[in-house]
Design a protein around this motif. Structure first.
Motif, short mmCIF file in Angstrom:
data_model
loop_
_atom_site.label_atom_id
_atom_site.label_comp_id
_atom_site.label_asym_id
_atom_site.label_seq_id
_atom_site.Cartn_x
_atom_site.Cartn_y
_atom_site.Cartn_z
N ILE A 125 0.78 -1.07 -0.06
CA ILE A 125 -0.21 0.07 -0.07
C ILE A 125 1.02 1.14 -0.17
N TYR A 126 0.51 2.22 -0.72
CA TYR A 126 0.92 3.40 -0.85
C TYR A 126 0.85 4.29 0.34
N LEU A 138 3.46 8.21 -13.48
CA LEU A 138 2.48 7.40 -12.98
C LEU A 138 1.89 8.39 -11.77
N ARG A 139 0.39 8.28 -11.83
CA ARG A 139 -0.38 8.94 -10.63
C ARG A 139 -0.63 7.86 -9.57
N MET A 140 0.05 7.87 -8.49
CA MET A 140 -0.14 6.74 -7.63
C MET A 140 -0.31 7.63 -6.30
N GLU A 141 -1.66 7.58 -5.62
CA GLU A 141 -1.99 8.38 -4.51
C GLU A 141 -1.76 7.33 -3.31
N ALA A 142 -1.49 8.02 -2.14
CA ALA A 142 -1.55 7.19 -0.84
C ALA A 142 -2.85 6.35 -0.77
N GLY A 143 -2.78 5.12 -0.33
CA GLY A 143 -3.93 4.26 -0.06
C GLY A 143 -4.03 3.32 -1.43
#
Length: 262
Positions: A125-126, A138-143
């Motif tokens: 998990i980010y 890349l667009r990778m958000e927390a969660g």
């Protein structure tokens, strides 16, 4: 079904373990995959719990502010109580506080997305994601959840995990993979050899065919392990560049963060 890590059948029961609390948390976990709204029947199917038990648990969790009930669709969804817990965890994570400035600089300099991830069952998990402004990355958000077996983050975590724990996790991955396991096992073993030689693991289109990424384990002062990653679309980050340069730089970034006493 949600991801499960099974315990050995002959393992003695823990007398301190609160079964009711465990079941309530399993209900909350049912919302971590797929649809954001679920009915009691959906939750019972996912968790394997009896529907009457699920009904009592969803009622209790709603009263406590962890779930809310949508009258229009007659289903539940996560409420702000869960967000408050997640925010408190991320906000107070020392490695995130210390590492973010270095991650931001690395992302800006390399035009990649840099992520800090932790393991949850068979996922990573980010908890932080840094990307350069105005760059196609890349667009990778927390969660965001990533599979443990095919991502650079997951493979780096596995490579650094003690042998007994790694064997248990790989056994669970094999069960979940089914017929795909033989090919996946070859790929994982290659990643572990790569880690032994270079200190990093790669995922070259194995999680997403359009994405190249590297992962490095991050050993925290308390003995726990997280994973640091950098990645970008293949057209932006060729395999040769990742292998010969950026992955090695990521190893140095991880050592720099560890040296801060995270």
């Amino acid at each position: 079904m949600t991801e499960e890590i099974e315990t050995p059948e002959n393992e003695p029961k823990d007398r301190k373990f609160v079964e009711a609390l465990s079941r309530g948390l399993e209900v909350l976990r049912a919302f971590t995959h797929g649809n954001v709204t679920r009915g009691n029947q959906d939750i019972a199917r996912i968790t394997g719990l009896p529907k009457p038990t699920v009904s009592r648990l969803t009622y209790t969790l709603t009263q406590l502010g962890y779930l809310s009930y949508n009258q229009d669709v007659e289903k539940y969804q996560l409420d702000s109580g869960v967000l408050a817990l997640g925010y408190a965890y991320v906000n107070n994570l020392r490695v995130r506080q210390l590492g973010k400035p270095l991650m931001d600089e690395f992302a800006r300099r390399t035009n990649t997305t840099v992520g800090l991830t932790c393991r949850d069952r068979l996922s990573m998990i980010y908890v932080e994601s840094c990307r350069p402004p105005d760059v196609a990355s890349l667009r990778m958000e927390a969660g965001v959840r990533l599979p443990l077996s095919t991502t650079a983050a997951g493979r780096a975590y596995l490579a650094a995990t003690p042998e007994n724990e790694r064997a248990h996790l790989i056994g669970e991955i094999a069960k979940k993979a089914g017929d795909e396991w033989p090919a996946l096992e070859v790929s994982l073993n290659e990643s572990f050899r790569e880690y032994e030689e270079f200190g990093f693991c790669l995922s070259l289109g194995e999680w997403d065919r359009n994405v190249n990424a590297a992962g490095v384990p991050l050993r925290l002062a308390d003995g726990s392990i997280m994973a640091l990653t950098c990645g970008a679309p293949k057209f932006q980050l060729p395999t040769d560049t990742l292998q010969s340069s950026l992955a090695h730089q990521l190893v140095m970034l991880a050592r720099d963060i560890e040296s801060l006493g995270a």
